[in-house]
Design a protein around this motif. Structure first.
Motif, PDB file in Angstrom:
ATOM      1  N   ALA A 191       0.640  -0.793   0.179  1.00 61.33           N
ATOM      2  CA  ALA A 191       0.463   0.007  -0.113  1.00 61.33           C
ATOM      3  C   ALA A 191       1.285   1.049  -0.137  1.00 61.33           C
ATOM      4  O   ALA A 191       0.377   1.770  -0.589  1.00 61.33           O
ATOM      5  CB  ALA A 191      -1.102  -0.191   0.787  1.00 61.33           C
ATOM      6  N   ILE A 192       1.717   0.938   0.677  1.00 63.09           N
ATOM      7  CA  ILE A 192       2.897   2.167   0.860  1.00 63.09           C
ATOM      8  C   ILE A 192       3.792   3.082   0.176  1.00 63.09           C
ATOM      9  O   ILE A 192       3.938   3.848  -1.278  1.00 63.09           O
ATOM     10  CB  ILE A 192       4.061   1.769   1.855  1.00 63.09           C
ATOM     11  CG1 ILE A 192       2.985   2.286   3.430  1.00 63.09           C
ATOM     12  CG2 ILE A 192       4.932   3.380   2.061  1.00 63.09           C
ATOM     13  CD1 ILE A 192       3.945   1.654   4.642  1.00 63.09           C
ATOM     14  N   SER A 193       4.337   1.620  -0.789  1.00 65.25           N
ATOM     15  CA  SER A 193       4.346   1.652  -2.964  1.00 65.25           C
ATOM     16  C   SER A 193       3.583   1.911  -3.662  1.00 65.25           C
ATOM     17  O   SER A 193       4.215   2.627  -4.453  1.00 65.25           O
ATOM     18  CB  SER A 193       5.496  -0.006  -3.291  1.00 65.25           C
ATOM     19  OG  SER A 193       5.838   0.078  -4.120  1.00 65.25           O
ATOM     20  N   LEU A 194       2.231   1.568  -3.137  1.00 63.37           N
ATOM     21  CA  LEU A 194       1.161   2.101  -4.757  1.00 63.37           C
ATOM     22  C   LEU A 194       1.310   3.206  -3.965  1.00 63.37           C
ATOM     23  O   LEU A 194       1.091   4.238  -5.708  1.00 63.37           O
ATOM     24  CB  LEU A 194       0.176   1.359  -4.487  1.00 63.37           C
ATOM     25  CG  LEU A 194       0.212  -0.370  -4.794  1.00 63.37           C
ATOM     26  CD1 LEU A 194      -1.128  -1.036  -4.776  1.00 63.37           C
ATOM     27  CD2 LEU A 194      -0.148   0.310  -6.386  1.00 63.37           C
ATOM     28  N   TYR A 195       0.925   3.889  -2.917  1.00 64.04           N
ATOM     29  CA  TYR A 195       0.470   4.949  -2.601  1.00 64.04           C
ATOM     30  C   TYR A 195       1.460   6.615  -2.775  1.00 64.04           C
ATOM     31  O   TYR A 195       1.521   7.326  -3.718  1.00 64.04           O
ATOM     32  CB  TYR A 195       0.838   5.756  -1.182  1.00 64.04           C
ATOM     33  CG  TYR A 195       0.345   7.018  -0.805  1.00 64.04           C
ATOM     34  CD1 TYR A 195      -1.117   7.423  -1.043  1.00 64.04           C
ATOM     35  CD2 TYR A 195       1.216   7.990   0.025  1.00 64.04           C
ATOM     36  CE1 TYR A 195      -1.365   8.995  -0.557  1.00 64.04           C
ATOM     37  CE2 TYR A 195       0.984   9.136  -0.127  1.00 64.04           C
ATOM     38  CZ  TYR A 195      -0.459   9.778   0.210  1.00 64.04           C
ATOM     39  OH  TYR A 195      -0.769  11.214  -0.153  1.00 64.04           O
ATOM     40  N   ARG A 196       3.165   6.186  -2.661  1.00 68.42           N
ATOM     41  CA  ARG A 196       4.359   6.831  -2.984  1.00 68.42           C
ATOM     42  C   ARG A 196       4.117   6.940  -4.906  1.00 68.42           C
ATOM     43  O   ARG A 196       4.183   7.896  -5.534  1.00 68.42           O
ATOM     44  CB  ARG A 196       5.259   6.510  -2.487  1.00 68.42           C
ATOM     45  CG  ARG A 196       5.314   5.993  -1.250  1.00 68.42           C
ATOM     46  CD  ARG A 196       6.973   5.627  -0.245  1.00 68.42           C
ATOM     47  NE  ARG A 196       6.697   6.210   1.035  1.00 68.42           N
ATOM     48  CZ  ARG A 196       7.356   5.198   2.113  1.00 68.42           C
ATOM     49  NH1 ARG A 196       7.956   4.760   1.405  1.00 68.42           N
ATOM     50  NH2 ARG A 196       7.274   6.325   3.420  1.00 68.42           N
ATOM     51  N   THR A 197       4.096   5.183  -5.089  1.00 70.20           N
ATOM     52  CA  THR A 197       4.227   5.773  -7.387  1.00 70.20           C
ATOM     53  C   THR A 197       2.471   6.510  -7.408  1.00 70.20           C
ATOM     54  O   THR A 197       3.281   6.437  -8.584  1.00 70.20           O
ATOM     55  CB  THR A 197       3.491   4.541  -7.396  1.00 70.20           C
ATOM     56  OG1 THR A 197       5.472   3.677  -6.782  1.00 70.20           O
ATOM     57  CG2 THR A 197       4.083   4.117  -8.754  1.00 70.20           C
ATOM     58  N   MET A 198       1.992   6.303  -7.425  1.00 72.44           N
ATOM     59  CA  MET A 198       0.908   6.899  -7.827  1.00 72.44           C
ATOM     60  C   MET A 198       1.226   8.906  -7.420  1.00 72.44           C
ATOM     61  O   MET A 198       0.461   9.814  -8.332  1.00 72.44           O
ATOM     62  CB  MET A 198      -0.717   7.046  -7.219  1.00 72.44           C
ATOM     63  CG  MET A 198      -0.550   5.638  -7.694  1.00 72.44           C
ATOM     64  SD  MET A 198      -1.474   5.083  -9.023  1.00 72.44           S
ATOM     65  CE  MET A 198      -1.088   3.549  -9.314  1.00 72.44           C
ATOM     66  N   SER A 199       1.759   8.851  -6.403  1.00 72.57           N
ATOM     67  CA  SER A 199       1.780  10.449  -5.763  1.00 72.57           C
ATOM     68  C   SER A 199       3.006  10.442  -6.735  1.00 72.57           C
ATOM     69  O   SER A 199       3.165  12.233  -6.672  1.00 72.57           O
ATOM     70  CB  SER A 199       2.553  10.480  -4.326  1.00 72.57           C
ATOM     71  OG  SER A 199       2.991  11.443  -4.128  1.00 72.57           O
ATOM     72  N   ILE A 200       4.011   9.369  -7.269  1.00 66.19           N
ATOM     73  CA  ILE A 200       5.164  10.498  -8.073  1.00 66.19           C
ATOM     74  C   ILE A 200       4.342  10.616  -9.699  1.00 66.19           C
ATOM     75  O   ILE A 200       4.720  11.614 -10.298  1.00 66.19           O
ATOM     76  CB  ILE A 200       6.048   9.025  -8.484  1.00 66.19           C
ATOM     77  CG1 ILE A 200       6.607   9.058  -7.000  1.00 66.19           C
ATOM     78  CG2 ILE A 200       7.006   9.511  -9.594  1.00 66.19           C
ATOM     79  CD1 ILE A 200       7.588   8.645  -7.183  1.00 66.19           C
TER      80      ILE A 200
END
Length: 484
Positions: A191-200
């Protein structure tokens, strides 16, 4: 978020405010532990310790809000994501991995990874798409598609501390416990990885490579974090085996080093841009099975008690901390439709996650090792949201402009409170209804595990009673909990 204590005035005033703030925190911790003990003693499973701690934080925060408490004191209770991720989360994850029975975890590792990676991806996408469609149909506040996916990612982070504590209290199948725990820990990293990737992705021009970037970034994070955690664990095992630290006059040094290695693993992964959660989990598993046996007997007892102690403190403080901050933060309650439909969409997405992944896992498992439907239902029900989703939502307030982050934060806050109080409070009834406690076999939770038949539910004997004693406990609780 909030005002720094340093802005409050003279050093004397700051020190006094710090003393009052810390005193209130200690008082709430004491109250939470005493109340939790009373609830356990009276078998009142409708209000687990985590729920009670959250309620205490909400009540005290609400009182501080309406009583116009000094800003300098209130500032000590602001929920800071960095404090949560770097100080409160590591001991909780380490103790969970350290106390986990390795056989059921690794026997179900394929299923756990499927639920945590593929399942979280499915839940995030389904939630994001449904929220986007709901916005287009004017059922709720409309967000841009990438921001809907960011919301889907952060709200897919499960935090079943409450459910797992009741699983341990009542006793349940070792494999079900391993699935719920393992999925939640690895799911947080996803979830953290997906959130940070979507933020990028949101900050840069979109391209066809975004999907592959998400997959590659997660695999890089997961494999790198697991390697770092295992590596640190084996280094500690070699040190304790060959350094000769298990002599009487070096036991303090031995204990200090054992306590420092998990934090070293977590901070190493975070410093490398990986997942500290995954790293410290695998460090805990390796250290329990290779480093722990090389400690002296006194040191073994100390580190076991120490990690249990700080884990309990961190868990309780996290829910108090979160409850107080929820009561103190500004919320955007004007978009109730967003909250209502988000809850419905999350329930649908969780079902899509669990039942589709369980179907895929059962396709490749022999009949005697397939995940029963009642365990799938328990896994679906156990997906409550907690501090991880709250921390990411708080971060979204900074990441998203024009108040959209505030809307996401308010919705996440409502979902966390409802799930912790309602799902956490009804877990005992759920376990009884699904018949996943005390099935009457001659084994003990965490003490035996049949690798050839991973889904034989163990019994949970207590004071010589049969496995059905758990059901009797629940029935007795229904009759007596309001009389005492």
């Amino acid at each position: 978020m909030g005002i720094s204590p340093a802005e409050s005035g003279s050093p004397e005033k700051e020190q006094q405010a710090a003393g009052v703030g810390i005193l209130l925190q200690i008082m709430m911790l004491v109250l939470s532990f005493v109340l939790g003990h009373v609830l356990r003693r009276h078998k009142f499973y409708y209000l687990p310790e985590a729920s009670a701690s959250l309620l205490i934080g909400l009540i005290v925060g609400g009182l501080a809000n309406i009583s116009n408490t000094e800003t300098s004191i209130r500032a000590w209770f602001n929920f800071h994501e960095e404090f949560f991720f770097l100080f409160l989360l590591p001991p909780i994850i380490f103790q969970s991995g350290f106390s986990l029975s390795a056989k059921p975890f690794f026997s179900n590792f394929g299923a756990i990874v499927t639920f945590a990676i593929l399942g979280t991806f499915i839940a995030s996408v389904v939630t994001g798409v449904l929220v986007y469609i709901g916005g287009r149909m004017y059922l709720m506040y409309g967000l841009p598609f990438v921001e809907c996916l960011m919301f889907g990612a952060l709200i897919s982070a499960t935090d079943p501390v409450t459910v797992l504590s009741i699983f341990q209290e009542l006793g349940t199948d070792t494999n079900l416990y391993a699935l719920v725990f393992g999925e939640s820990v690895l799911n947080d990293a996803m979830a953290i990885s997906l959130y940070r990737t979507m933020s990028i992705v949101r900050k840069h021009a979109s391209s066809a490579q975004n999907f592959f970037m998400v997959i590659f970034r997660f695999l890089e994070t997961f494999v790198g974090s697991m390697s770092a955690g295992v590596g640190v664990g084996f280094v500690s095992a070699l040190l304790f085996k060959y350094a000769g630290l298990d002599v009487d006059n070096l036991q303090n040094l031995e204990c200090c080093l054992f306590v420092l290695f998990p934090y070293f693993s977590y901070m190493l992964a975070e410093g490398l841009g990986l997942s500290g959660i995954v790293s410290i989990l695998f460090t805990a598993i390796v250290m329990k099975h290779y480093s722990y046996s090389n400690l002296s007997e006194n040191s073994q007892q100390f580190v076991s008690d120490f990690f249990h102690l700080i884990s309990s403190l961190a868990e309780t403080f996290t829910f108090i901390y979160m409850g107080f901050d929820i009561a103190m933060e500004k919320h955007s309650w004007s978009h109730l439709g967003f909250i209502f439909f988000s809850i419905i969409f999350i329930v649908v997405a969780r079902a899509a996650n669990v039942f589709s992944c369980a179907y895929l896992v059962n396709l490749v498992r022999p009949v005697h090792r397939q995940i029963p439907l009642k365990h799938q239902k328990a896994l679906w029900y156990s997906g409550l949201r907690g501090a991880m989703a709250f921390a990411l939502a708080l971060q979204s307030v900074h990441d998203l402009p024009e108040g959209r982050g505030q809307i996401i934060f308010t919705a996440t806050t409502a979902i966390v409170v409802l799930s912790v109080l309602l799902i956490g409070g009804s877990t005992g009834t759920m376990l009884e209804a699904l018949h996943v406690v005390g099935d009457g076999h001659d084994s003990h939770l965490g003490e035996s595990f049949d690798v050839n038949n991973g889904y034989v539910a163990p019994s949970f004997k207590e004071d010589g009673t049969s496995g059905n004693g758990i059901k009797m406990k629940l029935k007795e609780f229904h009759k007596r909990s309001f009389i005492r």
